[in-house]
Motif scaffolding. Structure first.
Motif, PDB file in Angstrom:
ATOM      1  N   TRP A   1       0.838  -1.065   0.026  1.00 50.41           N
ATOM      2  CA  TRP A   1       0.072  -0.021  -0.047  1.00 50.41           C
ATOM      3  C   TRP A   1       0.771   1.230  -0.070  1.00 50.41           C
ATOM      4  N   PHE A   2       0.390   2.063  -0.779  1.00 50.14           N
ATOM      5  CA  PHE A   2       1.430   3.465  -0.874  1.00 50.14           C
ATOM      6  C   PHE A   2       0.642   4.649  -0.846  1.00 50.14           C
ATOM      7  N   ALA A   3       1.090   5.763  -0.772  1.00 52.01           N
ATOM      8  CA  ALA A   3       0.403   7.005  -0.930  1.00 52.01           C
ATOM      9  C   ALA A   3       1.089   7.906  -2.179  1.00 52.01           C
ATOM     10  N   PRO A   4       0.943   7.503  -3.413  1.00 54.58           N
ATOM     11  CA  PRO A   4       1.173   8.380  -4.566  1.00 54.58           C
ATOM     12  C   PRO A   4       1.171   9.819  -4.476  1.00 54.58           C
ATOM     13  N   VAL A   5       1.923  10.652  -4.824  1.00 55.59           N
ATOM     14  CA  VAL A   5       1.522  11.906  -5.152  1.00 55.59           C
ATOM     15  C   VAL A   5       1.488  12.409  -6.701  1.00 55.59           C
ATOM     16  N   PRO A   6       0.553  11.936  -7.501  1.00 54.04           N
ATOM     17  CA  PRO A   6       0.168  12.057  -8.934  1.00 54.04           C
ATOM     18  C   PRO A   6       0.464  13.580  -9.302  1.00 54.04           C
TER      19      PRO A   6
ATOM     20  N   MET B   1      -3.214   4.185  -1.361  1.00 51.18           N
ATOM     21  CA  MET B   1      -3.850   3.397  -2.471  1.00 51.18           C
ATOM     22  C   MET B   1      -3.080   1.912  -2.536  1.00 51.18           C
ATOM     23  N   GLU B   2      -3.656   1.239  -3.304  1.00 48.08           N
ATOM     24  CA  GLU B   2      -3.119   0.072  -3.956  1.00 48.08           C
ATOM     25  C   GLU B   2      -3.435  -0.349  -5.352  1.00 48.08           C
ATOM     26  N   LEU B   3      -2.577  -1.131  -5.840  1.00 47.27           N
ATOM     27  CA  LEU B   3      -2.880  -1.832  -7.322  1.00 47.27           C
ATOM     28  C   LEU B   3      -4.266  -2.414  -7.299  1.00 47.27           C
TER      29      LEU B   3
END
Length: 386
Positions: free
Chosen positions: A154-159, A335-337
């Motif tokens: 699980w990660f917190a991307p910064v798009p 988020m997760e894939l």
């Protein structure tokens, strides 16, 4: 003689090379005096996939290779440097994805010697087909191996850009452009309840492991009594056994000193055990310190149960805290894939393309990297994703 040669040729033709030999990438010198080369994967079989799927995937990969191969920015490297166009096919795009995946990349070998480009370790542009490893890795995950599933992070991307069919972000010094299916989201939010339940589970598991290690190291009064009753006599007997062959070499006074020194060492060993028991009892008498973060996660989990809200980090909190209001800014959402992203009925189709490039190459690579990236036809690539 001719018949013998013909027979040998036919026999050699029937010999099947080992899988690794068949799958070895083929080095093909190209233009510009050998400064443009190709190292391509000829793989025609992949275990677990039928020939139709493999052929379809190879055709898709061939389109990408052809696009790069036709670009002057790739096939005509600047004076003094090399370009290498490479490819390979892998087994899958993500854990449990059950689709074919591969990579096409343009590298800049560091040396040109004897008509060959060598020491290829400098990436210019890397393009992944059905690969998710470009998006997140364990070291950058907010929760690695979530819910005890290895490789599911699980990660917190910064798009920096997020729209249907395209996501752009920066990850560890690399620019990543994801060309995605428009009918299925690649990233999905992790619910606050799942996130907090996992935080509590991992923290309690770590605490339990620590308690187990402490229990294994504990001693009791019975351990000390066992030392006096069994260990001490055994060590004295071993000392005397070792002393017997050389006793004649020492005076009676020296032997007495040696025996006294051995007994003093055993006394010190028993004292050390008693001190360890005393400190252990002192520690037991103290109240165990609370874990404020774990207590906070437990309270938040009770609040989040049954609420359909995504996990979102609250900014500025001293402890890790989620904002359960439902309003979440980019970079704060966990988020997760999407586990349902890949349509496994179409293992040979391209369902995801990732374009990865360093944010800035070294002095010798940067002009090539920038030229290739600017000339890359992203629209043509996006049209391959289905």
């Amino acid at each position: 003689m001719r018949r013998i040669i013909a027979f040998l040729a036919a026999a050699l033709a029937t010999i099947t090379l080992p899988a690794k030999a068949q799958d070895a990438r083929v080095y093909v010198p190209g233009g510009d005096g050998g400064r443009y080369v190709k190292l391509l994967d000829p793989k025609a079989k992949v275990a677990g996939y039928g020939p139709t799927a493999v052929q379809a995937f190879r055709a898709n990969m061939g389109q990408v290779i052809a696009q790069f191969d036709a670009m002057p920015q790739v096939n005509s490297p600047p004076p003094g440097i090399c370009h290498q166009l490479g490819s390979w096919i892998e087994m899958h795009g993500a854990l449990d994805a059950k689709v074919l995946s591969g990579r096409v990349e343009v590298m800049r070998p560091l040396e040109y010697r004897n008509g060959r480009c060598i020491k290829t370790n400098n990436a210019l542009v890397m393009l992944g087909l059905n690969q998710t490893s470009d998006l997140v890795d364990r070291n950058r995950a907010v929760v690695p191996d979530a819910e005890a599933r290895q490789g599911h992070h699980w990660f917190a991307p910064v798009p920096e850009r997020m729209e249907p069919g395209r996501i752009e972000l920066t990850r560890g010094g690399y620019r990543v452009v994801m060309l995605t299916r428009r009918d299925a989201p690649l990233l999905v939010p992790v619910s606050a309840e799942r996130f907090l339940a996992e935080r509590v589970r991992q923290a309690e598991a770590d605490a339990g492991a620590g308690a187990t290690r402490q229990a294994e190291d504990r001693i009791t009064e019975a351990d000390i009594e066992r030392f006096r009753r069994e260990e001490r006599p055994r060590r004295i007997a071993e000392f005397e056994e070792g002393l017997r062959p050389v006793a004649g070499s020492f005076t009676a006074q020296k032997l007495a000193e040696m025996r006294r020194s051995n007994l003093e060492g055993l006394d010190l060993a028993e004292q050390a055990l008693r001190e360890r028991l005393r400190l252990q009892q002192q520690d037991d008498a103290r109240a165990r310190p609370a874990d404020p973060q774990l207590d906070s996660w437990r309270r938040q989990l009770a609040q989040a149960r049954g609420r359909a809200v995504g996990a979102c980090f609250a900014p500025g909190a001293r402890l890790e805290t989620l904002d359960l209001s439902g309003a979440c800014r980019p970079g704060q959402a966990v988020m997760e894939l999407n586990p349902a992203y890949y349509d496994t009925r179409r293992p040979g189709d391209v369902q995801l393309i990732t374009v990865v490039t360093p944010q800035r190459g070294d002095t010798g690579s940067e002009p090539s990297r920038q030229a290739i990236l600017n000339a890359l036809d992203f629209g043509r690539l996006a049209a391959m994703v289905r």
